[in-house]
Scaffold this active site. Structure first.
Site, PDB file in Angstrom:
ATOM      1  N   SER A  80       2.636  19.662  32.152  1.00  0.00           N
ATOM      2  CA  SER A  80       2.466  19.548  33.603  1.00  0.00           C
ATOM      3  C   SER A  80       1.932  18.177  34.010  1.00  0.00           C
ATOM      4  O   SER A  80       1.981  17.815  35.176  1.00  0.00           O
ATOM      5  CB  SER A  80       1.537  20.639  34.128  1.00  0.00           C
ATOM      6  OG  SER A  80       0.196  20.296  33.921  1.00  0.00           O
ATOM      7  N   LYS A  99      -5.490  18.611  35.624  1.00  0.00           N
ATOM      8  CA  LYS A  99      -4.733  18.333  36.854  1.00  0.00           C
ATOM      9  C   LYS A  99      -5.328  17.157  37.616  1.00  0.00           C
ATOM     10  O   LYS A  99      -6.458  16.752  37.388  1.00  0.00           O
ATOM     11  CB  LYS A  99      -4.784  19.571  37.776  1.00  0.00           C
ATOM     12  CG  LYS A  99      -4.052  20.813  37.257  1.00  0.00           C
ATOM     13  CD  LYS A  99      -2.563  20.733  37.521  1.00  0.00           C
ATOM     14  CE  LYS A  99      -1.865  22.035  37.174  1.00  0.00           C
ATOM     15  NZ  LYS A  99      -2.045  22.444  35.763  1.00  0.00           N
TER      16      LYS A  99
END
Lengths: 205, 205
Positions: free
Chosen positions: B123, B164
Site C-alpha cells: 500500500s 500510512k
DNA sequence: TGTATTAGAGTACATTTGTTTTAATTGTGA
DNA sequence: TCACAATTAAAACAAATGTACTCTAATACA
C-alpha cells in the site's frame, strides 16, 4: 532478544547483559569488570567474572583473555535495532507482537570494501529505488559470475556511472532500467566496467 | 574522509588513524597504545602518545584519560560507509568523484528508542516502500505535533497496525496509502494510536 | 653552518584491570 | 536441622596499560 526472558539467563546474568549493552551503546567501548561490579552494586569482582563466564558459555558475549576492556556482544556488534513486528501496508491485519528479532544492519555494514552511492534520477523507480536514496554496493570481483537480474552500478564510457539491472544474453550485456521510459543499453562486456553489486538500499526521510 | 588527505594530518598521524579505524572495525574495541606501537613499527610508546594527542586536538579521536582501551572515533561511531559519488539513474552523466562524504547510518541508529518494522504489503509502493522492506521508526511523543504528509505507523482498533501517510483535516485523521488501490481511512483522533514516525527505510537484497 | 623544533628510543612508574584463591554467606532440598 | 551448592566478600597478585621523563637522532629553518 531484548529485555524480558533472554533465553535461559538468570536474573543477575540478564541484568548484567542489558547493562553492558547499554554501556557499550553509550560509550562505544567495553566496560571493565570493576565498573560492572559497581554498577551491579557488588563489592568484589568474582560474581561478575562468574556471570560473564556464563554469558560467554551461552554465546552472548566474548572477550580476549587477559586483555582489558575487550568485551564484545556476539553477533550483534552494533546497529541492532529491535524489530517490533510488522505493519500492514495493504489490508492485512496484524498486531504488534513482542520483540523477537533484531534488524542487524551491521551484518551488511561489516562486509569489507562496501561503499555507498547517491541515486540520481528515477530510472530505477519500479525497483523502488528513488532519487536521493543511498545504495550500498559491494565491489564486483569478476563480472562473469554476475547473475541476470542483479542490480549493478556500472561505468559506461561516455555515459557515466549508472545503476541498472544487469542481463547477459549471447555475449552481449544489457543494462536495463526499472522504468519503461528508459531504453535498455546494449554493450559488449569489454565496454563496461562494473563497480558494484547492490546490497541494500537506505533512505533517510 | 578516508584515506588520502584527511585534512591536515601528517603522514604518520594519518597512518595511525587509518589503522585504528580498521582495528576497531575488526575487533570492535579500542587497541592499546603498545599494540599501535607494534603496528606502526615503533619501539617506544612515546610517538604513539604524541600522535594520539594530535589526533585528539584535531578532533578525530577521543578517549578517557587513564582508562585502558577507551579510544573512540569521534562523530563516526560505526556504520560509516564511504560515499563514492553518485550514480545516474536516469540519463544523467556523472563520474565517480573521490570520496568526500560518509554515509552515516549510525546517525539514525544512535537515536534512542527507535525500532524497526517489517513492511507487509504494497500500500506504500508509490512512496517506494515495498513489501519486505524494513522501516525504522521513532516513537511519537505527541500526536498533535505530527505534520501532514508524515508517514506513520498507527494502530487502528479492529484494523491492526498499518503504515500510512498521516493527514489531519478539521479534527479528523486521515490515513492514506501511497497506492490508489487503497481507500483512505478516516478516523477520530481518539480512535487511533500512533506508534512511530518514519525515519528511514532499509532494504537488503 | 648552527640552532630550534620535532620525532623517536629507552626507561621508569603508577594505575587499571583481569585473574586466582580462600573464607564467609546465603539459599536449597533432603 | 544438616549438608551441599551457589553466590559473594575479601585480599592478593601479576599482567596490561597509560603516562611522564630524559636522552638521542632527525629535520627544518634562518
Amino acid at each position: 532478544m531484548n529485555s524480558s526472558d533472554n533465553n535461559n539467563l538468570s536474573e543477575a546474568q540478564n541484568e548484567l547483559y542489558i547493562w553492558i549493552k547499554n554501556y557499550m551503546k553509550d560509550f562505544h567501548h567495553s566496560p571493565s569488570i570493576r565498573q560492572m561490579m559497581q554498577a551491579m552494586g557488588l563489592k568484589s569482582p568474582a560474581p561478575i567474572q562468574s556471570r560473564l563466564k556464563h554469558l560467554q558459555q551461552k554465546g552472548f558475549i566474548s572477550w580476549q583473555e587477559g586483555k582489558a576492556r575487550t568485551l564484545q556482544i556476539v553477533d550483534e556488534v552494533l546497529g541492532g535495532v529491535p524489530i517490533m513486528g510488522s505493519v500492514a501496508a495493504g489490508g492485512l491485519i496484524e498486531t504488534f507482537s513482542d520483540v523477537n528479532e533484531e534488524l542487524d544492519i551491521s551484518e551488511v555494514l561489516k562486509k569489507k570494501d562496501i561503499f555507498a552511492l547517491t541515486v540520481n534520477g528515477d530510472s530505477m523507480i519500479d525497483a523502488c529505488i528513488a532519487h536521493g536514496d543511498m545504495v550500498l554496493m559491494e565491489p564486483i570481483k569478476d563480472a562473469y559470475s554476475l547473475r541476470n537480474g542483479t542490480i549493478v552500478s556500472a561505468m559506461v564510457p561516455g555515459l557515466g556511472t549508472t545503476l541498472k539491472y544487469f542481463f547477459k544474453r549471447e555475449n552481449k550485456i544489457f543494462l536495463e532500467a526499472a522504468n519503461p521510459a528508459y531504453e535498455p543499453i546494449e554493450l559488449n562486456l569489454e565496454d563496461v566496467v562494473f563497480q558494484g553489486r547492490l546490497l541494500a538500499v537506505w533512505r533517510k526521510v
